[in-house]
Design an enzyme around this catalytic site. Structure first.
Site, PDB file in Angstrom:
ATOM      1  N   HIS A 139       3.429  -1.649   2.850  1.00 57.93           N
ATOM      2  CA  HIS A 139       2.437  -1.451   3.911  1.00 57.93           C
ATOM      3  C   HIS A 139       2.176  -2.816   4.554  1.00 57.93           C
ATOM      4  CE1 HIS A 139      -1.648  -0.711   5.549  1.00 57.93           C
ATOM      5  NE2 HIS A 139      -1.410   0.578   5.423  1.00 57.93           N
ATOM      6  N   ASP A 156      -0.101  -3.834  -5.126  1.00 63.34           N
ATOM      7  CA  ASP A 156      -0.909  -3.121  -4.146  1.00 63.34           C
ATOM      8  C   ASP A 156      -1.002  -1.677  -4.630  1.00 63.34           C
ATOM      9  OD1 ASP A 156      -1.832  -1.604  -2.070  1.00 63.34           O
ATOM     10  OD2 ASP A 156      -0.280  -2.209  -0.635  1.00 63.34           O
ATOM     11  N   GLN A 200      -2.239   3.347  -3.045  1.00 65.22           N
ATOM     12  CA  GLN A 200      -1.823   4.763  -3.100  1.00 65.22           C
ATOM     13  C   GLN A 200      -1.665   5.277  -4.528  1.00 65.22           C
ATOM     14  OE1 GLN A 200      -1.601   6.842  -0.604  1.00 65.22           O
ATOM     15  NE2 GLN A 200      -1.862   5.353   1.038  1.00 65.22           N
TER      16      GLN A 200
HETATM   17  N1  PLP Z   1      -1.467  -0.557   0.864  1.00 62.09           N
HETATM   18  C1  PLP Z   1      -1.051   0.709   0.989  1.00 62.09           C
HETATM   19  C2  PLP Z   1       0.179   1.146   0.265  1.00 62.09           C
HETATM   20  C3  PLP Z   1      -1.754   1.599   1.794  1.00 62.09           C
HETATM   21  O1  PLP Z   1      -1.337   2.848   1.927  1.00 62.09           O
HETATM   22  C4  PLP Z   1      -2.912   1.141   2.458  1.00 62.09           C
HETATM   23  C5  PLP Z   1      -3.643   2.037   3.372  1.00 62.09           C
HETATM   24  O2  PLP Z   1      -3.099   2.956   3.933  1.00 62.09           O
HETATM   25  C6  PLP Z   1      -3.306  -0.182   2.266  1.00 62.09           C
HETATM   26  C7  PLP Z   1      -2.562  -1.001   1.469  1.00 62.09           C
HETATM   27  C8  PLP Z   1      -4.526  -0.714   2.923  1.00 62.09           C
HETATM   28  O3  PLP Z   1      -5.661  -0.066   2.447  1.00 62.09           O
HETATM   29  P1  PLP Z   1      -7.060  -0.298   3.163  1.00 62.09           P
HETATM   30  O4  PLP Z   1      -6.834  -0.022   4.621  1.00 62.09           O
HETATM   31  O5  PLP Z   1      -7.963   0.699   2.529  1.00 62.09           O
HETATM   32  O6  PLP Z   1      -7.456  -1.707   2.913  1.00 62.09           O
END
Ligand code: PLP
Length: 403
Positions: free
Chosen positions: A121, A198, A201
């Site tokens: 992401h 991270d 998900q």
């Molecule tokens: N990492 C992954 C794999 C995600 O799917 C997301 C959000 O869709 C994020 C990071 C970022 O999360 P947030 O926007 O809640 O900080």
């Protein structure tokens, strides 16, 4: 499947209609819906307990502080953090990753590398680019296979003594791929690199135990696991949190301030400058309680069956092709239909009350790697049912008549 496994009644929003149709919510990878218990906890906090925390000269301030610290303990327990002081409240996974990236600036320099993957992401790409710009280190991305899995031989080739940090998603938001993070963390440590996961998900769909994983940092967001938006958490190993400099300066994060210098507070408070999102933390704790009270394994087995059902039913539609077919996946089914743009399908499904996400899913390098402009993504959560899959399939078939 047993009626007791139907938890959709806990989520008031799922009873509403959209465009005159019953709502079929298949966008939980973007954000999950909230159970009544979480909504009630936030409301109760504001109705009965609201005060600022950690300056407890009166009863409400003491209660608010206790509520927030209780939530911290619950969220820490949810991911297996042995000590709640290793759990920093953040705005979400994104802020947790940025906090680590900012804190590592002085530890990296020219000749060092940060290793990520093409599956990430943007939240697990851009902060590292920025760190590399500041420090002179280089960002290296491990390749992804055509099925949407990390190319392990490429990972091991690119992991070398100059790698100072490995940052990998536990589960891909675009394809649902479950990455073998325990093995990758071990490999990173064997090269002397730190490992950040991270977990945005992952926490809803997997049993996460940061102790067993052995990671140095684990970032996640409440809103992806039935909690409120605007709050998340970063787990960090105690010794590292001691060493890392603060992310922001201000109130709460100090022990003593003079005009000349500041003595910082202990972790986690060192990283929580300013008045925190107290109601959000309380809602996060309620979400952790809600999850802990569910028959999670049975619900996950049910959710996995939905994903398999969706894959096999969608594949029967002529002209539809899956994007990414990882061997291990949770929640997500990504696909394209010949002759139709993903956005058109998003609109045509919405008209039928079916909420999916279309586009690049904040994973542009992955889309480029797979040679697609974007995908149609259906993502399932513990509250979905086989009927939701059938509505999706019928909805796609109907949409095809219009594109
Ligand atoms: N990492 C992954 C794999 C995600 O799917 C997301 C959000 O869709 C994020 C990071 C970022 O999360 P947030 O926007 O809640 O900080």
């Amino acid at each position: 499947m047993a009626a007791s496994l139907d938890i959709s009644g806990d989520f008031p929003i799922l009873a509403r209609q959209v465009n005159g149709q019953p709502l079929t919510y298949l966008d939980s990878a973007a954000t999950t819906q909230k159970p009544q218990a979480v909504i009630d906890a936030i409301r109760h906090y504001y109705e009965r307990r609201n005060a600022n925390v950690h300056r407890a000269a009166h009863a409400l301030a003491e209660e608010a502080t206790a509520a927030m610290e209780d939530a911290r303990a619950k969220v820490a327990a949810l991911v297996g953090a042995g000590d709640a002081r290793e759990l920093i409240f953040t705005r979400g996974a994104t802020e947790g990753i940025n906090l680590v990236a900012a804190g590592l600036t002085d530890r990296l320099g020219p000749g060092d590398e940060v290793l990520i993957t093409e599956l990430e992401h943007h939240s697990n790409i851009v902060p590292w680019q920025m760190l590399c710009q500041r420090s002179g280190a280089a960002l290296v991305a491990c390749r992804v296979t055509a099925t949407g899995e990390i190319d392990l031989s490429d990972f091991h080739a690119k992991l070398r003594p100059r790698t100072k940090l490995v940052a990998i998603g536990h589960v891909s938001n675009a394809l649902g791929t479950v990455n073998p993070v325990a093995a990758l963390i071990e490999a990173a440590h064997a090269q002397g690199a730190l490992a950040l996961i991270d977990g945005a998900q992952a926490v809803q769909h997997l049993d996460v135990d940061v102790g067993r994983l052995g990671c140095d940092f684990y970032a996640f967001s409440a809103h992806k696991l039935f909690g409120p938006t605007g709050i998340g958490a970063l787990y960090g190993r105690a010794a590292l949190l001691e060493e890392l400099p603060p992310y922001q300066g201000g109130g709460e994060m100090i022990e003593h301030v003079s005009i000349e210098r500041t003595i910082y507070n202990q972790p986690p408070y060192k990283f929580e400058a300013g008045t925190p999102n107290i109601a959000g933390a309380v809602g996060f704790g309620a979400a952790a309680d809600y999850l802990a009270g569910l028959p999670r394994q049975a619900l996950r087995d049910r959710e996995a069956a939905l994903v398999s059902q969706a894959v096999s039913r969608l594949k029967q539609i002529p002209g539809l092709r899956m994007v990414g077919e990882p061997r291990e996946r949770v929640s997500v089914v990504s696909f394209l239909v010949d002759g139709g743009h993903p956005h058109d399908f998003g609109t045509l499904l919405d008209q039928q009350g079916i909420a999916v996400r279309t586009g690049h899913h904040c994973a542009m390098p992955l889309m480029e790697r797979l040679g697609v402009p974007g995908t149609i993504r259906a993502s399932f959560a513990l509250y979905n049912s086989p009927a939701d899959v059938e509505r999706l399939v019928a909805g796609v078939e109907k949409a095809i008549e219009f594109v």
